[in-house]
Design an enzyme around this catalytic site. Structure first.
Site, mmCIF file in Angstrom:
data_model
loop_
_atom_site.group_PDB
_atom_site.id
_atom_site.type_symbol
_atom_site.label_atom_id
_atom_site.label_comp_id
_atom_site.label_asym_id
_atom_site.label_seq_id
_atom_site.Cartn_x
_atom_site.Cartn_y
_atom_site.Cartn_z
ATOM 1 N N CYS A 136 -2.269 -12.125 0.370
ATOM 2 C CA CYS A 136 -2.325 -12.815 -0.919
ATOM 3 C C CYS A 136 -1.559 -14.123 -0.750
ATOM 4 O O CYS A 136 -0.702 -14.219 0.134
ATOM 5 C CB CYS A 136 -1.582 -12.049 -2.002
ATOM 6 S SG CYS A 136 -2.285 -10.460 -2.406
ATOM 7 N N ARG A 152 -2.537 -17.366 -8.020
ATOM 8 C CA ARG A 152 -2.521 -16.646 -6.741
ATOM 9 C C ARG A 152 -3.940 -16.302 -6.327
ATOM 10 O O ARG A 152 -4.864 -16.294 -7.139
ATOM 11 C CB ARG A 152 -1.711 -15.381 -6.924
ATOM 12 C CG ARG A 152 -2.287 -14.382 -7.965
ATOM 13 C CD ARG A 152 -3.028 -13.218 -7.343
ATOM 14 N NE ARG A 152 -2.337 -12.488 -6.351
ATOM 15 C CZ ARG A 152 -1.443 -11.525 -6.586
ATOM 16 N NH1 ARG A 152 -1.160 -11.171 -7.815
ATOM 17 N NH2 ARG A 152 -0.879 -10.884 -5.587
ATOM 18 N N ASN A 199 1.940 -8.413 -1.568
ATOM 19 C CA ASN A 199 2.331 -7.383 -0.602
ATOM 20 C C ASN A 199 3.487 -7.841 0.283
ATOM 21 O O ASN A 199 3.543 -9.000 0.700
ATOM 22 C CB ASN A 199 1.134 -7.032 0.290
ATOM 23 C CG ASN A 199 0.469 -5.748 -0.158
ATOM 24 O OD1 ASN A 199 0.802 -5.201 -1.201
ATOM 25 N ND2 ASN A 199 -0.459 -5.260 0.634
HETATM 26 C C1 LIG Z 1 -3.108 -4.779 -3.103
HETATM 27 C C2 LIG Z 1 -2.353 -5.909 -3.807
HETATM 28 C C3 LIG Z 1 -1.725 -6.792 -2.777
HETATM 29 C C4 LIG Z 1 -2.770 -7.501 -1.976
HETATM 30 C C5 LIG Z 1 -2.171 -7.989 -0.709
HETATM 31 O O1 LIG Z 1 -1.126 -8.624 -0.673
HETATM 32 N N1 LIG Z 1 -2.860 -7.668 0.388
HETATM 33 C C6 LIG Z 1 -2.384 -8.083 1.673
HETATM 34 C C7 LIG Z 1 -2.342 -6.984 2.662
HETATM 35 S S1 LIG Z 1 -1.165 -7.456 3.869
HETATM 36 O O2 LIG Z 1 0.181 -7.310 3.308
HETATM 37 O O3 LIG Z 1 -1.412 -8.834 4.239
HETATM 38 O O4 LIG Z 1 -1.392 -6.552 4.982
HETATM 39 C C8 LIG Z 1 -1.243 -5.394 -4.733
HETATM 40 C C9 LIG Z 1 -0.653 -6.569 -5.546
HETATM 41 C C10 LIG Z 1 -0.188 -5.966 -6.897
HETATM 42 C C11 LIG Z 1 -0.368 -4.469 -6.694
HETATM 43 C C12 LIG Z 1 -0.442 -3.570 -7.952
HETATM 44 C C13 LIG Z 1 0.834 -3.745 -8.789
HETATM 45 C C14 LIG Z 1 0.848 -2.805 -9.998
HETATM 46 C C15 LIG Z 1 0.688 -1.330 -9.563
HETATM 47 C C16 LIG Z 1 1.926 -0.824 -8.874
HETATM 48 C C17 LIG Z 1 1.789 0.665 -8.538
HETATM 49 O O5 LIG Z 1 2.950 1.096 -7.893
HETATM 50 C C18 LIG Z 1 0.597 0.851 -7.611
HETATM 51 C C19 LIG Z 1 -0.674 0.342 -8.251
HETATM 52 C C20 LIG Z 1 -0.585 -1.122 -8.709
HETATM 53 C C21 LIG Z 1 -1.830 -1.340 -9.600
HETATM 54 C C22 LIG Z 1 -0.575 -2.103 -7.504
HETATM 55 C C23 LIG Z 1 -1.824 -1.952 -6.610
HETATM 56 C C24 LIG Z 1 -1.761 -2.909 -5.382
HETATM 57 O O6 LIG Z 1 -0.723 -2.536 -4.535
HETATM 58 C C25 LIG Z 1 -1.613 -4.375 -5.816
HETATM 59 C C26 LIG Z 1 -2.893 -4.797 -6.557
#
Ligand SMILES: C[C@H](CCC(=O)NCCS(=O)(=O)O)[C@H]1CC[C@H]2[C@@H]3CC[C@@H]4C[C@H](O)CC[C@]4(C)[C@H]3C[C@H](O)[C@]12C
Length: 324
Positions: free
Chosen positions: A2, A16, A79
């Site tokens: 992200c 973002r 993340n």
């Molecule tokens: C997946 C996303 C990050 C994407 C990212 O950065 N991808 C890089 C991968 S890499 O790091 O480059 O390998 C993140 C960002 C925000 C997150 C939500 C936050 C609220 C809630 C918190 C709860 O506890 C769990 C469920 C919940 C809905 C979460 C789901 C998921 O975790 C979300 C969408």
């Protein structure tokens, strides 16, 4: 992966990209002022600003990924896998669960300075929202019309950093991301001069060679450098459409195309959506992977004293304007 960024013209824009291999099912969601919200360990709080952002709504609870409030404060979770370590519950500070952190800040803080004051009183704990939604490992960027900070909770505690680059991606931790920018200080939007050797007649054979060496790949440190460079050199007029357009171009520099980042056999991470919020005016603009047309939700067109959540399904599917 992200990427988050701030862009300032007359108004301040905060947004973002959300890159992942699947969607949790998210909606542009307004949490009105009086909406009853209970924090897991600390109950209700006094102030309750209205919030607008992208959330996964479970039952009647908005789990925000990124959002702004009516006072012009914005916050996004990205993340931070392998580095985020949450704290143990204790009675010395207010225990804020990771999934309610955005709500906790945006419900009661109008500025980055107020957020800093809140951060001193709290600790971030790993309590999951629900057993089917395990604790996400995140770090956060918070910005208002003047300032920008990053919050990282690691094994050695909760860190709050001023963020002069006004961008954030994923790993490594923020101070290392900033350090790595030292490698790129020779880059420039201007054409280079020959410092290689005066014994050779070297020529700039193409435009854009001043930034040759800016990394083009999708790793988070490369995206950090690329979006920082793009943001810091961005120029647009200060109209709403000119600023929003430029903002999407800034995050377009780190857009992830399906097929270029394999996460497991046959699964690819893509930019599921890109958001751009006008912090001064309370508007959430976004595009989705399949829809390049910008959609917008304006919080001030809704009743911010309404009783229930106000939810919009993101617009998907390319909308092509056919000229003949
Ligand atoms: C997946 C996303 C990050 C994407 C990212 O950065 N991808 C890089 C991968 S890499 O790091 O480059 O390998 C993140 C960002 C925000 C997150 C939500 C936050 C609220 C809630 C918190 C709860 O506890 C769990 C469920 C919940 C809905 C979460 C789901 C998921 O975790 C979300 C969408």
């Amino acid at each position: 992966m992200c990427t988050a960024a701030v862009y300032r013209t007359k108004d301040t824009y905060f947004g973002r990209t959300l890159d992942y291999e699947f969607s949790y099912g998210d909606e542009v969601t307004i949490t009105p002022r009086n909406y009853p919200l209970k924090f897991r360990h600390i109950g209700a709080i006094e102030k309750n600003y209205a919030i607008l952002g992208m959330a996964h709504v479970v039952g009647d609870y908005p789990l925000y990924y990124d959002a702004i409030n009516e006072k012009g404060l914005g916050m996004a979770g990205l993340n931070f896998v392998g580095n985020a370590v949450y704290q143990e519950l204790s009675n010395e500070k207010k225990n804020v669960a990771q999934y309610e952190f955005i709500l906790w800040i945006l419900r009661q803080c109008a500025t980055v300075q107020e957020a800093k004051d809140c951060l001193v009183q709290m600790q971030l704990v790993g309590t999951p929202f629900h057993e089917s939604l395990p604790t996400a490992q995140l770090h956060w960027m918070i910005a208002d019309t003047k300032d920008c900070i990053v919050v990282e909770c690691m094994a050695d505690g909760l860190h709050v950093y001023d963020n002069p680059a006004e961008v954030l991606t994923n790993n490594p931790p923020f101070p290392q991301q900033m350090f790595l920018l030292n490698q790129y200080m020779h880059l420039s939007p201007r054409q280079p001069e020959n410092h290689f050797s005066d014994k050779l007649d070297l020529q700039a054979y193409s435009r854009g060679m001043g930034a040759l060496g800016l990394p083009g790949d999708l790793s988070s440190s490369s995206r950090f450098a690329r979006v920082a460079f793009t943001r810091l050199h961005s120029i647009s007029d200060d109209s709403e459409s000119g600023s929003v357009s430029q903002f999407f171009h800034i995050l377009g520099s780190v857009d992830q195309q399906r097929g270029c980042c394999e996460v497991t056999e046959g699964k690819y991470e893509i930019t599921l959506y890109t958001s751009c919020c006008n912090l001064n005016r309370g508007i959430y603009y976004y595009t989705t992977y399949e829809n390049h047309r910008i959609s917008a939700v304006d919080m001030h067109k809704e009743n911010l004293d309404a009783a229930g959540l106000i939810r919009y399904t993101p617009v998907t599917g390319e909308q092509i304007y056919r000229q003949n």
